[in-house]
Design a protein around this motif. Structure first.
Motif, PDB file in Angstrom:
ATOM      1  N   ILE A  48       0.217  -0.476 -14.633  1.00 46.24           N
ATOM      2  CA  ILE A  48      -0.678   0.633 -14.278  1.00 46.24           C
ATOM      3  C   ILE A  48      -1.825   0.127 -13.408  1.00 46.24           C
ATOM      4  O   ILE A  48      -2.182   0.755 -12.399  1.00 46.24           O
ATOM      5  CB  ILE A  48      -1.197   1.334 -15.549  1.00 46.24           C
ATOM      6  CG1 ILE A  48      -0.062   2.126 -16.196  1.00 46.24           C
ATOM      7  CG2 ILE A  48      -2.380   2.234 -15.234  1.00 46.24           C
ATOM      8  CD1 ILE A  48      -0.408   2.695 -17.550  1.00 46.24           C
ATOM      9  N   VAL A  49      -2.403  -1.011 -13.768  1.00 42.68           N
ATOM     10  CA  VAL A  49      -3.496  -1.580 -12.965  1.00 42.68           C
ATOM     11  C   VAL A  49      -2.989  -1.986 -11.585  1.00 42.68           C
ATOM     12  O   VAL A  49      -3.631  -1.709 -10.563  1.00 42.68           O
ATOM     13  CB  VAL A  49      -4.133  -2.781 -13.696  1.00 42.68           C
ATOM     14  CG1 VAL A  49      -5.062  -3.563 -12.789  1.00 42.68           C
ATOM     15  CG2 VAL A  49      -4.874  -2.304 -14.930  1.00 42.68           C
ATOM     16  N   ILE A  55      -2.495   2.245  -5.009  1.00 42.21           N
ATOM     17  CA  ILE A  55      -2.556   3.657  -4.622  1.00 42.21           C
ATOM     18  C   ILE A  55      -3.990   4.093  -4.363  1.00 42.21           C
ATOM     19  O   ILE A  55      -4.264   4.862  -3.446  1.00 42.21           O
ATOM     20  CB  ILE A  55      -1.895   4.532  -5.711  1.00 42.21           C
ATOM     21  CG1 ILE A  55      -0.391   4.269  -5.724  1.00 42.21           C
ATOM     22  CG2 ILE A  55      -2.188   6.006  -5.499  1.00 42.21           C
ATOM     23  CD1 ILE A  55       0.349   4.959  -6.846  1.00 42.21           C
ATOM     24  N   SER A  56      -4.942   3.591  -5.153  1.00 39.64           N
ATOM     25  CA  SER A  56      -6.319   4.059  -5.018  1.00 39.64           C
ATOM     26  C   SER A  56      -7.101   3.359  -3.909  1.00 39.64           C
ATOM     27  O   SER A  56      -8.136   3.871  -3.476  1.00 39.64           O
ATOM     28  CB  SER A  56      -7.059   3.876  -6.342  1.00 39.64           C
ATOM     29  OG  SER A  56      -7.179   2.504  -6.651  1.00 39.64           O
ATOM     30  N   THR A  62     -11.753   4.869   2.190  1.00 38.78           N
ATOM     31  CA  THR A  62     -12.159   6.052   2.964  1.00 38.78           C
ATOM     32  C   THR A  62     -13.475   6.613   2.441  1.00 38.78           C
ATOM     33  O   THR A  62     -14.371   6.959   3.217  1.00 38.78           O
ATOM     34  CB  THR A  62     -11.066   7.133   2.891  1.00 38.78           C
ATOM     35  OG1 THR A  62      -9.851   6.574   3.375  1.00 38.78           O
ATOM     36  CG2 THR A  62     -11.439   8.345   3.721  1.00 38.78           C
ATOM     37  N   ARG A  63     -13.622   6.680   1.129  1.00 32.12           N
ATOM     38  CA  ARG A  63     -14.873   7.182   0.528  1.00 32.12           C
ATOM     39  C   ARG A  63     -16.037   6.286   0.924  1.00 32.12           C
ATOM     40  O   ARG A  63     -17.121   6.767   1.269  1.00 32.12           O
ATOM     41  CB  ARG A  63     -14.739   7.244  -0.987  1.00 32.12           C
ATOM     42  CG  ARG A  63     -15.974   7.766  -1.684  1.00 32.12           C
ATOM     43  CD  ARG A  63     -15.748   7.852  -3.179  1.00 32.12           C
ATOM     44  NE  ARG A  63     -16.901   8.438  -3.825  1.00 32.12           N
ATOM     45  CZ  ARG A  63     -17.954   7.730  -4.220  1.00 32.12           C
ATOM     46  NH1 ARG A  63     -18.003   6.440  -4.016  1.00 32.12           N
ATOM     47  NH2 ARG A  63     -18.967   8.333  -4.816  1.00 32.12           N
ATOM     48  N   HIS A  64     -15.830   4.985   0.873  1.00 33.97           N
ATOM     49  CA  HIS A  64     -16.885   4.043   1.254  1.00 33.97           C
ATOM     50  C   HIS A  64     -17.293   4.232   2.715  1.00 33.97           C
ATOM     51  O   HIS A  64     -18.475   4.234   3.054  1.00 33.97           O
ATOM     52  CB  HIS A  64     -16.404   2.613   1.018  1.00 33.97           C
ATOM     53  CG  HIS A  64     -17.322   1.570   1.558  1.00 33.97           C
ATOM     54  ND1 HIS A  64     -18.542   1.295   0.973  1.00 33.97           N
ATOM     55  CD2 HIS A  64     -17.216   0.732   2.633  1.00 33.97           C
ATOM     56  CE1 HIS A  64     -19.135   0.346   1.664  1.00 33.97           C
ATOM     57  NE2 HIS A  64     -18.358  -0.006   2.683  1.00 33.97           N
ATOM     58  N   GLN A  65     -16.319   4.420   3.609  1.00 37.89           N
ATOM     59  CA  GLN A  65     -16.622   4.595   5.030  1.00 37.89           C
ATOM     60  C   GLN A  65     -17.340   5.924   5.279  1.00 37.89           C
ATOM     61  O   GLN A  65     -18.221   5.978   6.143  1.00 37.89           O
ATOM     62  CB  GLN A  65     -15.323   4.551   5.850  1.00 37.89           C
ATOM     63  CG  GLN A  65     -14.679   3.174   5.883  1.00 37.89           C
ATOM     64  CD  GLN A  65     -15.533   2.151   6.597  1.00 37.89           C
ATOM     65  OE1 GLN A  65     -16.214   2.455   7.573  1.00 37.89           O
ATOM     66  NE2 GLN A  65     -15.500   0.928   6.101  1.00 37.89           N
TER      67      GLN A  65
END
Length: 69
Positions: A48-49, A55-56, A62-65
């Protein structure tokens, strides 16, 4: 003709003998894997990790940019 065939046969036998001697792990499933399969809950958590990080990662990048000034 028979000389080439005999040499090929001998070579094939010696290659297989070395493969069995050096590469065989006794036929136990999962023995040659780079992780332990005896504890299935730990194995599930590690998968899972591993899959989750792959996947994440694009979404987090993108969120950081987008939040940069």
């Amino acid at each position: 003709m028979y000389g080439t065939l005999a040499r090929t046969s001998i070579l094939g036998r010696s290659v297989m003998r070395n493969f069995i001697r050096n590469g065989s792990h006794g036929g136990v499933p999962g023995e040659n894997l780079p992780f332990d399969m005896s504890n299935r809950y730990k194995l599930t958590a590690l998968f899972i990790v591993y899959i989750g990080s792959g996947i994440s990662a694009p979404f987090l990048i993108t969120r950081h940019q987008l939040l940069k000034k």
